[in-house]
Design a protein around this motif. Structure first.
Motif, PDB file in Angstrom:
ATOM      1  N   VAL A  41      -4.908   7.342   3.480  1.00  0.00           N
ATOM      2  CA  VAL A  41      -4.180   7.871   4.641  1.00  0.00           C
ATOM      3  C   VAL A  41      -2.709   8.082   4.296  1.00  0.00           C
ATOM      4  CG1 VAL A  41      -3.413   7.332   6.982  1.00  0.00           C
ATOM      5  CG2 VAL A  41      -5.772   6.848   6.309  1.00  0.00           C
ATOM      6  N   VAL A  42      -2.074   7.069   3.692  1.00  0.00           N
ATOM      7  CA  VAL A  42      -0.651   7.170   3.371  1.00  0.00           C
ATOM      8  C   VAL A  42      -0.403   8.270   2.344  1.00  0.00           C
ATOM      9  CG1 VAL A  42       1.329   5.933   2.436  1.00  0.00           C
ATOM     10  CG2 VAL A  42      -0.270   4.750   3.943  1.00  0.00           C
ATOM     11  N   MET A  43      -1.281   8.374   1.347  1.00  0.00           N
ATOM     12  CA  MET A  43      -1.116   9.427   0.341  1.00  0.00           C
ATOM     13  C   MET A  43      -1.204  10.799   0.974  1.00  0.00           C
ATOM     14  SD  MET A  43      -3.232   7.924  -2.923  1.00  0.00           S
ATOM     15  CE  MET A  43      -3.038   9.461  -3.809  1.00  0.00           C
ATOM     16  N   ASN A  44      -2.136  10.982   1.932  1.00  0.00           N
ATOM     17  CA  ASN A  44      -2.232  12.273   2.606  1.00  0.00           C
ATOM     18  C   ASN A  44      -0.968  12.577   3.394  1.00  0.00           C
ATOM     19  OD1 ASN A  44      -4.807  13.120   1.776  1.00  0.00           O
ATOM     20  ND2 ASN A  44      -5.823  11.895   3.324  1.00  0.00           N
ATOM     21  N   LEU A  45      -0.405  11.570   4.068  1.00  0.00           N
ATOM     22  CA  LEU A  45       0.813  11.795   4.856  1.00  0.00           C
ATOM     23  C   LEU A  45       2.002  12.088   3.953  1.00  0.00           C
ATOM     24  CD1 LEU A  45       0.412   8.998   7.567  1.00  0.00           C
ATOM     25  CD2 LEU A  45      -0.066  11.437   7.790  1.00  0.00           C
ATOM     26  N   VAL A  46       2.130  11.363   2.834  1.00  0.00           N
ATOM     27  CA  VAL A  46       3.243  11.602   1.907  1.00  0.00           C
ATOM     28  C   VAL A  46       3.084  12.970   1.248  1.00  0.00           C
ATOM     29  CG1 VAL A  46       4.399  10.785  -0.174  1.00  0.00           C
ATOM     30  CG2 VAL A  46       3.587   9.143   1.527  1.00  0.00           C
ATOM     31  N   GLN A  47       1.856  13.313   0.832  1.00  0.00           N
ATOM     32  CA  GLN A  47       1.624  14.612   0.216  1.00  0.00           C
ATOM     33  C   GLN A  47       1.889  15.739   1.208  1.00  0.00           C
ATOM     34  OE1 GLN A  47       0.585  15.165  -3.147  1.00  0.00           O
ATOM     35  NE2 GLN A  47       1.229  17.236  -2.576  1.00  0.00           N
ATOM     36  N   ASN A  48       1.519  15.516   2.475  1.00  0.00           N
ATOM     37  CA  ASN A  48       1.776  16.515   3.507  1.00  0.00           C
ATOM     38  C   ASN A  48       3.278  16.726   3.688  1.00  0.00           C
ATOM     39  OD1 ASN A  48       0.583  18.082   5.960  1.00  0.00           O
ATOM     40  ND2 ASN A  48       2.203  16.842   6.842  1.00  0.00           N
ATOM     41  N   ALA A  49       4.061  15.623   3.647  1.00  0.00           N
ATOM     42  CA  ALA A  49       5.521  15.746   3.755  1.00  0.00           C
ATOM     43  C   ALA A  49       6.096  16.477   2.550  1.00  0.00           C
ATOM     44  CB  ALA A  49       6.142  14.351   3.897  1.00  0.00           C
ATOM     45  N   ALA A  50       5.545  16.186   1.372  1.00  0.00           N
ATOM     46  CA  ALA A  50       6.020  16.876   0.170  1.00  0.00           C
ATOM     47  C   ALA A  50       5.752  18.379   0.254  1.00  0.00           C
ATOM     48  CB  ALA A  50       5.352  16.273  -1.068  1.00  0.00           C
ATOM     49  N   ASP A  51       4.576  18.746   0.752  1.00  0.00           N
ATOM     50  CA  ASP A  51       4.253  20.171   0.885  1.00  0.00           C
ATOM     51  C   ASP A  51       5.122  20.837   1.951  1.00  0.00           C
ATOM     52  OD1 ASP A  51       2.324  19.825  -1.036  1.00  0.00           O
ATOM     53  OD2 ASP A  51       0.688  19.548   0.388  1.00  0.00           O
ATOM     54  N   ALA A  52       5.423  20.076   3.041  1.00  0.00           N
ATOM     55  CA  ALA A  52       6.198  20.660   4.138  1.00  0.00           C
ATOM     56  C   ALA A  52       7.656  20.887   3.759  1.00  0.00           C
ATOM     57  CB  ALA A  52       6.121  19.753   5.373  1.00  0.00           C
ATOM     58  N   THR A  53       8.148  20.163   2.772  1.00  0.00           N
ATOM     59  CA  THR A  53       9.563  20.281   2.398  1.00  0.00           C
ATOM     60  C   THR A  53       9.775  21.203   1.202  1.00  0.00           C
ATOM     61  OG1 THR A  53       9.330  18.265   1.064  1.00  0.00           O
ATOM     62  CG2 THR A  53      10.162  18.014   3.314  1.00  0.00           C
ATOM     63  N   GLU A  54       8.760  21.911   0.766  1.00  0.00           N
ATOM     64  CA  GLU A  54       8.940  22.855  -0.352  1.00  0.00           C
ATOM     65  C   GLU A  54       9.949  23.926   0.051  1.00  0.00           C
ATOM     66  OE1 GLU A  54       5.329  24.505  -1.744  1.00  0.00           O
ATOM     67  OE2 GLU A  54       4.657  22.686  -2.734  1.00  0.00           O
ATOM     68  N   GLY A  55      10.863  24.205  -0.802  1.00  0.00           N
ATOM     69  CA  GLY A  55      11.909  25.188  -0.512  1.00  0.00           C
ATOM     70  C   GLY A  55      13.158  24.582   0.076  1.00  0.00           C
TER      71      GLY A  55
ATOM     72  N   ILE B 167       0.834  -1.208   0.000  1.00  0.00           N
ATOM     73  CA  ILE B 167       0.000   0.000   0.000  1.00  0.00           C
ATOM     74  C   ILE B 167       0.863   1.250   0.000  1.00  0.00           C
ATOM     75  CG2 ILE B 167      -1.616   1.340   1.412  1.00  0.00           C
ATOM     76  CD1 ILE B 167      -2.888  -1.285   2.273  1.00  0.00           C
ATOM     77  N   ILE B 168       1.907   1.242   0.830  1.00  0.00           N
ATOM     78  CA  ILE B 168       2.769   2.422   0.932  1.00  0.00           C
ATOM     79  C   ILE B 168       3.529   2.646  -0.370  1.00  0.00           C
ATOM     80  CG2 ILE B 168       4.819   3.313   2.085  1.00  0.00           C
ATOM     81  CD1 ILE B 168       3.740   2.105   4.667  1.00  0.00           C
ATOM     82  N   GLU B 169       4.041   1.587  -0.973  1.00  0.00           N
ATOM     83  CA  GLU B 169       4.767   1.742  -2.241  1.00  0.00           C
ATOM     84  C   GLU B 169       3.862   2.317  -3.322  1.00  0.00           C
ATOM     85  OE1 GLU B 169       6.488  -2.046  -3.199  1.00  0.00           O
ATOM     86  OE2 GLU B 169       8.447  -1.434  -2.408  1.00  0.00           O
ATOM     87  N   ARG B 170       2.626   1.808  -3.395  1.00  0.00           N
ATOM     88  CA  ARG B 170       1.710   2.320  -4.413  1.00  0.00           C
ATOM     89  C   ARG B 170       1.369   3.786  -4.154  1.00  0.00           C
ATOM     90  NH1 ARG B 170      -1.630  -1.635  -4.272  1.00  0.00           N
ATOM     91  NH2 ARG B 170      -3.154  -0.770  -2.809  1.00  0.00           N
ATOM     92  N   ALA B 171       1.118   4.132  -2.892  1.00  0.00           N
ATOM     93  CA  ALA B 171       0.778   5.517  -2.563  1.00  0.00           C
ATOM     94  C   ALA B 171       1.941   6.451  -2.858  1.00  0.00           C
ATOM     95  CB  ALA B 171       0.367   5.608  -1.092  1.00  0.00           C
ATOM     96  N   VAL B 172       3.161   6.040  -2.485  1.00  0.00           N
ATOM     97  CA  VAL B 172       4.344   6.872  -2.738  1.00  0.00           C
ATOM     98  C   VAL B 172       4.547   7.059  -4.237  1.00  0.00           C
ATOM     99  CG1 VAL B 172       6.858   6.930  -2.563  1.00  0.00           C
ATOM    100  CG2 VAL B 172       5.483   6.327  -0.572  1.00  0.00           C
ATOM    101  N   ASN B 173       4.365   6.002  -4.990  1.00  0.00           N
ATOM    102  CA  ASN B 173       4.539   6.083  -6.440  1.00  0.00           C
ATOM    103  C   ASN B 173       3.571   7.082  -7.054  1.00  0.00           C
ATOM    104  OD1 ASN B 173       5.602   5.288  -9.009  1.00  0.00           O
ATOM    105  ND2 ASN B 173       3.806   3.989  -9.303  1.00  0.00           N
ATOM    106  N   TRP B 174       2.335   7.035  -6.604  1.00  0.00           N
ATOM    107  CA  TRP B 174       1.336   7.953  -7.155  1.00  0.00           C
ATOM    108  C   TRP B 174       1.640   9.399  -6.795  1.00  0.00           C
ATOM    109  CZ3 TRP B 174      -4.389   5.990  -7.137  1.00  0.00           C
ATOM    110  CH2 TRP B 174      -4.471   4.825  -7.912  1.00  0.00           C
TER     111      TRP B 174
END
Length: 458
Positions: A355-369, A317-324
């Motif tokens: 859930v995993v996609m939201n957490l990964v997307q949240n990390a991506a947004d938090a690391t902008e810059g 599940i995590i691999e698929r979510a991260v890939n997307w």
């Protein structure tokens, strides 16, 4: 020298007696004056006490009148029914709501047996059993029929509570209640509000799913482009091969000599095409299957929640979510996944992927810059739970926001970039799966989300 004449003994006695009488009279007068002063002083004290008692009594009477007025106004404004009776079952007081419901004057009910209020024998018998045989005990939600002035029966739900004096002596009963029809309407309104709330909740969850899906359209399109392009290229090659096979077969069936067929076979490279056919067919099938898997995953992710409880692999599940999520991010975002063994749980793979996609997307947004954006995802088994940590290398979370991240509609993103529902919905999904979702700042910097889910057993 002159001398005083001597007094005779009889003269001395008379003088002494007169002196004593004068002193006694003076003492009696003085004593009588003192007594009257004491009496007057005592009268003043008693009068002052009477005045203070009268003032205190007037104050208490005024307070009692205020209390009675307050109680009367409360009883009058009560929509619930109220009956107060003594130990013998005689009515001592009722409120306006009961008198209005029955259509009688409340003064006419005072002193009457409480059993006169009931419309049928069953209600009277039940009242006798509940209100008399069990006196001193509480009765909750007993259903009875009260008798209206027009002879009709009114179903009510009554609660009975003992009434005690200040020294603990049982004085009687206090009965409250309301018409059953009103209760049913209240229950229906409550049920409807509950259903509306559930519908709104499902709509919010589905809306957040669609918002997440919309953010990933570009990445998914890229993901679909590879297998579709592969299938398309193989299909063109197969079409070209089919034309050559057609020419060769036409020559054979057209009566061409062996030498002509051999030359044509060499020209059309028939042997090479025969060797290429298995790989072309296998590649086409692989691309088609890959496309089918992506479409099925999209359908599962966007489908309405059905609370599926199936065993699923968290690593997959995590691999698929991260890939997307990575496909939908323009700048480079490195994600490293480390799992200590296989972690499986029971639940809905589509919901957990959200859930995993939201957490990964949240990390991506938090690391902008951040120059080299990264996210470390580690998973391990601990005390019967799968513990998965998401640690990004962003600037961390302000302390004031740590307690608000899972609140609905709370977002630190600019308007138009977030609904403020992703983490709140993720928190609810994790709770429904029997797990927990927490957030904190990592000691080495960055945010740390910790997802815990029960491990699947058996």
């Amino acid at each position: 020298m002159k001398t005083r004449p001597a007094l005779s003994p009889s003269g001395d006695n008379e003088t002494t007696r007169q002196t004593v009488e004068l002193l006694a009279a003076a003492s009696a007068a003085a004593a009588e004056d003192g007594i009257w002063l004491d009496v007057i002083r005592k009268m003043d004290e008693v009068y002052n006490d009477l005045l203070q008692y009268e003032v205190s009594l007037e104050e208490k009477n005024a307070a009692l009148e205020d209390s009675q007025q307050f109680i009367s106004s409360v009883l009058t404004s009560m929509s619930d029914l109220l009956i107060v009776c003594n130990r013998a079952g005689l009515i001592e007081s009722v409120n306006l709501a009961l008198a209005s419901l029955l259509g009688v004057d409340e003064q006419l009910l005072h002193g009457r047996p409480i059993f006169d209020l009931f419309a049928d024998d069953d209600s009277r018998q039940n009242a006798g059993r509940l209100l008399v045989e069990q006196i001193g005990q509480s009765v909750a939600d007993g259903e009875f029929l009260l008798k209206a002035a027009n002879g009709g029966a009114i179903p009510v739900s009554l609660n009975c509570t003992p009434r005690y004096s200040g020294v603990g002596k049982l004085l009687g009963l206090v009965i409250t209640g309301r018409p059953v029809g009103e209760l049913k309407r209240a229950y229906q309104a409550l049920r409807k509000a509950h259903e509306d709330l559930k519908t709104t909740k499902h709509q919010l969850i589905h809306s957040e799913k669609m918002a997440s899906l919309g953010r990933l359209v570009a990445g998914v399109a890229h993901e679909l482009n590879n297998p579709i392009s592969f299938v398309y290229g193989n299909a063109i090659a197969l079409k070209r091969y089919a034309e050559r096979f057609g020419r060769y077969m036409s020559a054979i069936h057209g009566g061409a000599t062996r030498e002509e067929c051999s030359a044509l076979r060499e020209e059309l490279r028939i042997d090479r095409m025969l060797k290429d056919l298995p790989s072309l067919i296998d590649g086409t099938l692989e691309g088609a299957e890959r496309t089918r898997d992506i479409v099925d995953a999209l359908k599962r992710f966007s489908a309405t929640d059905r609370d599926e409880r199936q065993e699923c692999d968290l690593h997959e599940i995590i691999e698929r979510a991260v890939n997307w999520v990575q496909k939908g991010i323009a700048n480079q975002f490195l994600v490293e996944i480390r799992f200590d063994g296989t972690l499986r749980t029971l639940g809905s793979s589509g919901q957990l992927q959200q859930v995993v996609m939201n957490l990964v997307q949240n990390a991506a947004d938090a690391t902008e810059g951040v120059p080299e954006r990264s996210l470390e995802i580690s998973g391990r088994a601990l005390d019967g739970e799968a513990v998965i940590e998401f640690h990004d290398n962003g600037p961390g979370i302000p302390t004031a926001n740590l307690g608000k991240l899972f609140e609905p509609f709370f977002s630190t993103k600019p308007v138009g970039r977030g609904t403020g529902l992703g983490l709140a919905i993720s928190y609810g999904i994790v709770e429904r799966h029997g797990g927990t979702l927490t957030v904190e700042n990592h000691p080495s910097g960055g945010g740390l989300f910790r997802l815990s889910l029960p491990l699947a057993t058996g």
